[in-house]
Write an enzyme that holds these catalytic residues in place. Structure first.
Site, short mmCIF file in Angstrom:
data_model
loop_
_atom_site.label_atom_id
_atom_site.label_comp_id
_atom_site.label_asym_id
_atom_site.label_seq_id
_atom_site.Cartn_x
_atom_site.Cartn_y
_atom_site.Cartn_z
N ALA A 8 1.08 -1.35 -0.09
CA ALA A 8 -0.06 -0.04 0.10
C ALA A 8 0.89 1.09 -0.06
CB ALA A 8 -0.85 -0.05 1.42
N ALA A 9 2.13 1.21 0.33
CA ALA A 9 2.99 2.48 0.03
C ALA A 9 3.56 2.61 -1.15
CB ALA A 9 3.96 2.28 1.27
N GLY A 11 3.52 3.02 -5.37
CA GLY A 11 2.97 3.84 -6.43
C GLY A 11 1.46 3.51 -6.70
N ILE A 117 -2.22 -7.95 -8.19
CA ILE A 117 -1.91 -7.13 -9.33
C ILE A 117 -0.08 -7.14 -9.81
CG2 ILE A 117 -1.49 -4.58 -9.34
CD1 ILE A 117 -3.89 -4.55 -7.22
N THR A 118 0.41 -7.78 -8.75
CA THR A 118 1.94 -7.85 -8.91
C THR A 118 2.51 -8.57 -10.12
OG1 THR A 118 2.23 -7.70 -6.53
CG2 THR A 118 3.95 -8.57 -7.80
N ASN A 119 3.24 -7.93 -11.17
CA ASN A 119 3.61 -8.71 -12.18
C ASN A 119 4.91 -9.41 -12.19
OD1 ASN A 119 2.13 -7.72 -14.63
ND2 ASN A 119 2.74 -5.70 -14.08
N HIS A 177 -1.54 -11.40 -19.14
CA HIS A 177 -1.65 -9.76 -19.03
C HIS A 177 0.05 -9.37 -19.25
CE1 HIS A 177 -1.96 -5.92 -16.90
NE2 HIS A 177 -1.22 -6.32 -15.98
N MET A 227 -3.12 1.86 -13.31
CA MET A 227 -3.31 0.52 -12.65
C MET A 227 -3.95 0.91 -11.41
SD MET A 227 -2.72 -2.64 -12.85
CE MET A 227 -4.12 -3.13 -11.75
#
Length: 311
Positions: A8-9, A11, A117-119, A177, A227
């Site tokens: 959460a910290a 971007g 969400i992490t790629n 994705h 995003m």
């Protein structure tokens, strides 16, 4: 309804947290976690915004306090792309981060809906699934790769190209994705037609839009704001489904029994159990069928990489 954002910290995480604070239903709880010590301060900052959403922030090595009682977990933790990197370059760092966080989800909130969400999403979702299986809590209807950014980019670019009101444009994006695995089904958009050249150019732009942002930011970051918006849209749709709202449909990368790959992005109907139904993505053009078939080796290799990482 409690939503936790892990990472959460960062971007994406800060943009996502801001949007959730302003858009979650009244009396929701928003729980923010990041390894960075600034995270409780991000929560304090957001807490000054006058909405009926309670925000708490947690920092340190253990996300468990942030996850207790979570209905939805959105994971954006990890490193971002820099110029010259593709999403697979992120794998070496982000794979371990996702594994560790999903292990904590399995222990603390095993019934939560988890949005990754992490790629590289094609691979990190497979990692998450293997971790949940090892913990004995895997439910394919509760794990999602968040591909909404591909959808909102498609809708934006099509509206721009054709002079349409973007609110009226709906595009299904299937596959995965990253790069060639991103396939917008432009042939299905009602009321517009595209030349072969337009289809090829738009498809390529949508597939490479992340790189467009990375290069435009000149080493200063990747697509964090768009995003964040995409993740908020998807997270709110998960919440609406959990609350029993009818006809909540989004595209997402799921273990949905696809004939093409173990995980595949396609439209899904959301509900109280996460995925209520995987929807058929409908008829496709010859260009789209060829692009779909051509992506499968890449997609399946990405998935295999994730499975083998855990095993």
């Amino acid at each position: 309804m409690k939503v936790a954002v892990l990472g959460a910290a960062g971007g994406i995480g800060q943009a996502l947290a801001l949007l959730l604070k302003t858009q979650l239903p009244a009396d929701s709880k928003l729980s923010l976690y990041d390894i960075a010590p600034v995270t409780p301060g991000v929560a304090v900052d957001l807490s000054h915004i006058p909405t009926a959403v309670e925000v708490k922030g947690f920092a340190g090595q253990d996300p468990s306090p942030a996850l207790e009682g979570a209905d939805v977990v959105l994971i954006s933790a990890g490193v971002a792309r820099k110029p010259g990197m593709d999403r697979s370059d992120l794998f070496n760092i982000n794979a371990g981060i996702v594994r560790n966080l999903v292990e904590k989800c399995a222990a603390t909130c095993p019934k939560a809906l988890i949005g990754i969400i992490t790629n590289p999403v094609n691979t990190t979702v497979a990692i998450a699934a293997e971790v949940l299986k090892a913990a004995g809590v895997y439910d394919k209807n509760r794990l999602f790769g968040v591909t909404t950014l591909d959808v909102i980019r498609s809708e934006t670019f099509v509206a721009e190209a054709k002079g349409l009101n973007v609110a009226d444009v709906n595009v299904n994006v299937i596959g995965g994705h990253s790069g060639v695995t991103i396939l917008p089904l432009l042939s299905q958009i009602e009321g517009v037609s595209f030349s072969d050249e337009e289809v090829a150019a738009l498809t390529t732009r949508i597939q490479n839009a992340g790189t467009e942002v990375v290069e435009a930011k000149a080493g200063g970051g990747s697509a964090t704001l768009s995003m964040g918006q995409a993740a908020c849209r998807f997270g709110l749709s998960l919440v609406r489904g959990l609350q029993g709202e009818a006809n909540v449909v989004e595209c997402a990368y799921v273990d949905g029994g696809s004939e093409h790959a173990e995980f595949f992005a396609q439209p899904i109907l959301l509900g109280k159990n996460g995925v209520e139904k995987v929807l058929a993505y409908g008829d496709v053009s010859e260009f789209e069928a060829n692009a779909r078939d051509a992506m499968l080796d890449t997609l399946n290799a990405d998935i295999k990489l994730g499975v083998e990482f855990v095993k």
